[in-house]
Design a protein around this motif. Structure first.
Motif, short mmCIF file in Angstrom:
data_model
loop_
_atom_site.label_atom_id
_atom_site.label_comp_id
_atom_site.label_asym_id
_atom_site.label_seq_id
_atom_site.Cartn_x
_atom_site.Cartn_y
_atom_site.Cartn_z
N ILE A 58 40.83 48.16 33.29
CA ILE A 58 42.17 48.12 32.69
C ILE A 58 42.64 46.68 32.51
O ILE A 58 43.25 46.31 31.49
CB ILE A 58 43.15 48.94 33.54
N ASP A 59 42.34 45.83 33.49
CA ASP A 59 42.68 44.42 33.38
C ASP A 59 41.99 43.79 32.18
O ASP A 59 42.58 42.96 31.46
CB ASP A 59 42.28 43.69 34.66
N GLN A 102 33.37 54.01 38.60
CA GLN A 102 34.72 54.29 39.09
C GLN A 102 34.71 54.28 40.62
O GLN A 102 35.18 55.21 41.26
CB GLN A 102 35.21 55.64 38.55
N THR A 135 37.85 50.49 38.30
CA THR A 135 38.72 51.01 37.23
C THR A 135 39.85 50.03 36.94
O THR A 135 40.23 49.83 35.78
CB THR A 135 39.29 52.38 37.62
N ASP A 136 40.40 49.41 37.98
CA ASP A 136 41.46 48.41 37.78
C ASP A 136 40.94 47.22 36.98
O ASP A 136 41.67 46.64 36.16
CB ASP A 136 42.01 47.96 39.13
N VAL A 190 38.11 45.82 45.73
CA VAL A 190 38.65 45.92 44.38
C VAL A 190 38.12 47.20 43.73
O VAL A 190 36.94 47.51 43.84
CB VAL A 190 38.25 44.69 43.54
N HIS A 191 38.99 47.93 43.04
CA HIS A 191 38.57 49.15 42.34
C HIS A 191 38.10 48.77 40.94
O HIS A 191 38.82 48.10 40.20
CB HIS A 191 39.72 50.16 42.27
#
Length: 443
Positions: free
Chosen positions: A297-298, A369, A293-294, A290-291
């Protein structure tokens, strides 16, 4: 379960030796020395600032802060530790502890700082130094100080915690959880910010200078300042909310935990409960690959849902997210690496060569990140605040429910933070079990 600390430390040192050997070979160097640092006096004063040893030195030498020490790492040889122990009657010199870690070093007692030079490998070898004082290293004849290639490689590997390091962070979370619970109890009694901090320190068995960062202990609207210190000495007439962002250290390794509490039931208490749910829900998605950064944003999408559901901002969660209204209420990053440092190294580093991710174009305060991998430890700390300077930028915006926002301003804001370890198949929350262990203190 009994922990065999010596076995864990043996594996830890073996991994460090391998990492350093590979990094030195890539640089064409034969050895590296790590200087622990020197104490520093305040300007025009004889008072010494609290001493913290060099960060890389602390990864090797378990749990002790001692200035004027030197670690010599030469692949294929047992590490040499020059231990500063002057003959002094003004101050008590640091004794070599009778602990499991000392067996893994050849320890030499150093009586004066100048004697450290005698431990530097012979001039025929290529030696690098990791040290805060480059001038001092140059005076010893070492010109290669903090070389980027070596630093990047060491910092890259520090993102992957050894089993020993993971256990120390667990232990730090237990100490911090106990102290957080004690702090909440003092808040419920109506005490001042300073009294809450003092109780936290007592429960953690820490001096303030031993905390990994300056604790944020704030009541009411002061929670809208993300890093607020000063500690009011007069109790507020009407306690409404309490936010504490405070950590502990255990043998150099860090816990960093935040909790927010409402004094009474109501919409703010409901917001705190909802934020706690969103935090646990997003933690449930953490796993290798899992990134981060995602995830950040989530979390903005989740906060958009909160703003919509509570009527703080008009519109659907998607509309609120697309208009970037969440940035007004959640202006910081979702989290950061933890380890020897509270904000540990390499969260912006994309490879062993030191490629820097740089600031995210839409989320400039996001530190971490990286793609999550087993052994990584980090925080997850969403927030929702009512910050005057950010709200002023939206003045006159009809999508904002200003009447409700004005009701919530006196509460300051919410932040909840857990510490997470990525495992082979998912994650381990290092914080929640620690709270569960000590929650009986509130009864």
């Amino acid at each position: 379960m009994t922990i065999n600390w010596k076995t864990l430390f043996a594996d830890h040192i073996e991994q460090l030796n391998t990492r350093y050997a590979c990094a030195l070979a890539a640089l064409g160097m034969d050895a590296v020395i790590i200087h622990s640092g020197v104490e520093k006096n305040r300007y025009l004063d004889n008072k010494v600032y609290p001493f913290w040893a060099h960060t890389h030195f602390r990864q090797w030498v378990s749990g002790h802060q001692n200035a004027h020490c030197l670690l010599v790492i030469r692949p294929g040889n047992k590490p040499v530790l020059g231990w500063y122990q002057p003959r002094d009657y003004w101050h008590a010199p640091a004794q070599i502890p009778d602990e499991y870690w000392v067996d893994f070093f050849d320890i030499e007692i150093i009586r004066t700082p100048d004697q450290l030079q005698n431990l530097v490998p012979e001039k025929s070898l290529k030696v690098a130094a990791l040290a805060e004082d480059e001038t001092l290293m140059n005076s010893w004849g070492i010109s290669t100080v903090n070389p980027d290639k070596l630093m990047h490689a060491i910092n890259w590997h520090r993102a992957y915690k050894t089993t020993y390091e993971q256990q120390l962070i667990r232990e730090a979370n237990e100490v911090a959880a106990k102290a957080h619970i004690a702090a909440e109890k003092v808040f419920r009694n109506g005490d001042t910010e300073l009294q809450i901090l003092l109780k936290y320190l007592q429960a953690a068995d820490h001096r303030e200078c031993e905390l990994p960062f300056t604790a944020t202990v704030v009541l009411n609207e002061r929670a809208a300042t993300l890093h607020c210190s000063g500690y009011q000495r007069v109790a507020d007439k009407e306690p409404r909310s309490f936010l504490i962002d405070a950590g502990t250290t255990h043998r150099h390794y860090v816990a960093d935990i935040t909790r927010t509490y409402a004094a009474k039931p109501g919409i703010f208490a409901d917001l705190v409960a909802r934020m706690d749910k969103e935090l646990l829900d997003i933690i449930s998605t953490l796993k290798p690959g899992v990134h981060y950064t995602d995830l950040h944003i989530d979390m903005h999408r989740r906060i958009a849902g909160m703003l919509s559901d509570f009527g703080i901002v008009k519109g659907s969660p998607e509309e609120i997210f697309e208009k970037k209204y969440t940035h007004t209420f959640f202006p910081h990053g979702l989290g950061h690496f933890i380890g020897i440092n509270c904000h540990d190294v390499a969260d912006w580093q994309l490879d062993i060569k030191g490629t820097d991710a740089g600031k995210h174009p839409e989320h400039p305060f996001l530190r971490l990140q990286r793609v999550l991998e087993p052994g990584m430890t980090f925080t997850v700390e969403p927030g929702l605040y009512f910050i005057e300077t950010l709200l002023e930028e939206q003045e006159g915006n009809g999508d904002f429910n200003w009447e409700l926002i004005d009701q919530l301003r006196p509460y300051g804001g919410i932040r909840i933070e857990d510490n997470i370890l990525i495992t082979e198949h998912g994650n381990e929350n290092l914080t929640r079990p620690a709270f569960a262990k000590f929650v009986c203190l509130l009864k």
